[in-house]
Design a protein around this motif. Structure first.
Motif, mmCIF file in Angstrom:
data_model
loop_
_atom_site.group_PDB
_atom_site.id
_atom_site.type_symbol
_atom_site.label_atom_id
_atom_site.label_comp_id
_atom_site.label_asym_id
_atom_site.label_seq_id
_atom_site.Cartn_x
_atom_site.Cartn_y
_atom_site.Cartn_z
ATOM 1 N N HIS A 62 0.843 -1.206 0.000
ATOM 2 C CA HIS A 62 0.000 0.000 0.000
ATOM 3 C C HIS A 62 0.875 1.251 0.000
ATOM 4 C CE1 HIS A 62 -3.557 2.432 1.227
ATOM 5 N NE2 HIS A 62 -2.669 3.114 1.929
ATOM 6 N N THR B 297 -4.602 7.107 19.073
ATOM 7 C CA THR B 297 -5.989 6.857 19.482
ATOM 8 C C THR B 297 -6.366 7.543 20.800
ATOM 9 O OG1 THR B 297 -5.299 4.783 20.497
ATOM 10 C CG2 THR B 297 -6.184 4.666 18.267
ATOM 11 N N TYR C 87 -5.556 -8.947 16.892
ATOM 12 C CA TYR C 87 -6.301 -8.201 15.870
ATOM 13 C C TYR C 87 -7.196 -9.083 15.010
ATOM 14 C CZ TYR C 87 -2.436 -9.569 12.814
ATOM 15 O OH TYR C 87 -1.496 -10.282 12.117
ATOM 16 N N THR D 90 -2.787 5.766 7.847
ATOM 17 C CA THR D 90 -3.999 6.536 7.531
ATOM 18 C C THR D 90 -5.252 5.671 7.715
ATOM 19 O OG1 THR D 90 -3.842 5.807 5.245
ATOM 20 C CG2 THR D 90 -2.780 7.922 5.794
ATOM 21 N N PRO D 91 -6.406 6.314 7.831
ATOM 22 C CA PRO D 91 -7.662 5.549 7.870
ATOM 23 C C PRO D 91 -7.824 4.662 6.630
ATOM 24 C CG PRO D 91 -8.056 7.828 8.516
ATOM 25 C CD PRO D 91 -6.634 7.763 8.036
ATOM 26 N N GLU D 92 -7.310 5.113 5.486
ATOM 27 C CA GLU D 92 -7.433 4.318 4.251
ATOM 28 C C GLU D 92 -6.648 3.007 4.368
ATOM 29 O OE1 GLU D 92 -6.576 7.666 4.258
ATOM 30 O OE2 GLU D 92 -8.695 8.111 3.883
ATOM 31 N N ARG E 259 -5.754 1.498 7.143
ATOM 32 C CA ARG E 259 -6.418 0.670 8.143
ATOM 33 C C ARG E 259 -7.648 -0.025 7.545
ATOM 34 N NH1 ARG E 259 -7.150 -0.125 13.859
ATOM 35 N NH2 ARG E 259 -9.323 -0.692 13.933
ATOM 36 N N ALA E 260 -8.444 0.740 6.806
ATOM 37 C CA ALA E 260 -9.662 0.173 6.209
ATOM 38 C C ALA E 260 -9.316 -0.966 5.259
ATOM 39 C CB ALA E 260 -10.444 1.265 5.479
ATOM 40 N N ARG E 261 -8.206 -0.813 4.566
ATOM 41 C CA ARG E 261 -7.800 -1.841 3.619
ATOM 42 C C ARG E 261 -7.447 -3.146 4.331
ATOM 43 N NH1 ARG E 261 -3.676 -0.910 -1.269
ATOM 44 N NH2 ARG E 261 -3.825 -3.069 -1.975
ATOM 45 N N VAL F 17 -8.432 -3.965 7.397
ATOM 46 C CA VAL F 17 -9.661 -4.463 8.036
ATOM 47 C C VAL F 17 -10.479 -5.263 7.028
ATOM 48 C CG1 VAL F 17 -11.882 -3.742 9.014
ATOM 49 C CG2 VAL F 17 -9.764 -2.661 9.807
ATOM 50 N N ALA F 18 -10.580 -4.753 5.803
ATOM 51 C CA ALA F 18 -11.344 -5.460 4.766
ATOM 52 C C ALA F 18 -10.701 -6.810 4.460
ATOM 53 C CB ALA F 18 -11.420 -4.607 3.496
ATOM 54 N N ASP F 19 -9.388 -6.845 4.430
ATOM 55 C CA ASP F 19 -8.680 -8.098 4.161
ATOM 56 C C ASP F 19 -8.903 -9.095 5.300
ATOM 57 O OD1 ASP F 19 -6.683 -9.558 2.460
ATOM 58 O OD2 ASP F 19 -5.645 -9.573 4.398
#
Ligand code: SKM
Length: 280
Positions: A24, A115, A223, A267-269, A271-273, A275-277
């Motif tokens: 990424h 956080t 996680y 970044t949130p992006e 992290r989101a990637r 999380v989706a995986d």
């Protein structure tokens, strides 16, 4: 120069999300590099490390079960890696010498900064309670000591191991018997689970969070799942819950910077990637 290459090495290694994280960042920074997943058995690991200077790799991440062996094999150690006794980041210097670092400790703390805000070490008078006494506990206890905590308790089912980990934080570390957890929780500002309890396929961590003070935060290094029962219980109590994915993302930052020459952002992006995986 040649295309920069780095790796993550472990055994097994199929579960590792490091290639996704570094891939990424390589794309984000437009760097034509590679980050490869390598499965190396323990018996072959010493030769793997000795061969690194001629391998074309600039370095890589090291995960279970190789972190202690890597510690013993490198040419130089950062003070932090020396204190922890384990290496998760290798950097091949231009002269061919291999430097070993441990980025799990700053990774854990950087995620708390992101956080909870930078004042988290002051919660409940600066007292943390670390559950477990394995490699992750060693890194986290050293990280907490670096960040100026005033007291770090280590609780483990095997008391001798808790003593050894507490000794990594001279003057502030102390072992705690598992049976004494209820008495310690009212004075705990940060509770950290470093055991594998709560991980998919494992029983949950059975600790009653009700004695924690209102200002406490709860962190888990697990996680998968992202929200363990421990973190769900913390949220029900209205306490900040810090998941283990952030530590994995942040520990990757110093390596990427050393091998590829750019400081990446969590970044949130990103992290989101991941999380989706994890969900897929
Ligand atoms: O310390 C990290 C390591 O650098 C990479 C990793 C992984 O890829 O799953 C996990 C942790 O051990």
């Amino acid at each position: 120069g040649a295309t920069p290459r780095a790796f993550v090495v472990g055994h097994p290694i199929a579960h590792s999300r490091s290639p996704l994280i570094h891939g990424h960042w390589l794309a984000e920074h437009g760097i034509p590099g590679s980050y490869e997943r390598l499965d190396v058995r323990p018996a072959a690991f010493p030769d793997f490390v000795r061969g690194l200077p001629d391998s074309g790799f600039r370095g890589g991440n090291v995960t279970i079960p190789h972190k202690e062996t890597a510690f013993a094999l490198v040419d130089t150690l950062t003070p932090r890696a020396r204190a922890i006794g384990a290496v998760n980041t290798l950097v091949v210097a231009p002269d061919g010498r291999i430097r070993g670092d441990n980025t799990d400790a700053p990774g854990f703390c950087a995620h708390l900064d992101q956080t909870l805000g930078a004042a988290w070490p002051d919660r409940a008078g600066g007292t943390a309670l670390v559950l477990g006494a394995g490699g992750a506990a060693r890194a986290i206890v050293v990280g907490l000591a670096e960040r100026g905590l005033r007291r770090v308790w280590v609780a483990n089912r095997t008391a001798a191991r808790a003593e050894a980990v507490a000794a990594l934080a001279p003057g502030i570390g102390a072992a705690l018997a598992w049976d004494d957890l209820p008495a310690a929780l009212p004075r705990t500002g940060l509770l950290v689970n470093t055991t594998s309890l709560g991980m998919k396929g494992q029983p949950p961590l059975a600790v009653d969070l009700s004695p924690l003070p209102a200002g406490a935060a709860v962190a888990d290094i697990v996680y998968a799942p992202l929200e363990t029962e421990l973190l769900a219980a913390a949220r029900r109590r209205g306490l900040p819950a810090v998941d283990g994915l952030g530590m994995l993302l942040h520990q990757a930052v110093p390596g990427f910077e050393a091998w590829f020459g750019a400081r990446p952002a969590v970044t949130p992006e990103l992290r989101a990637r991941i999380v989706a995986d994890l969900a897929g």
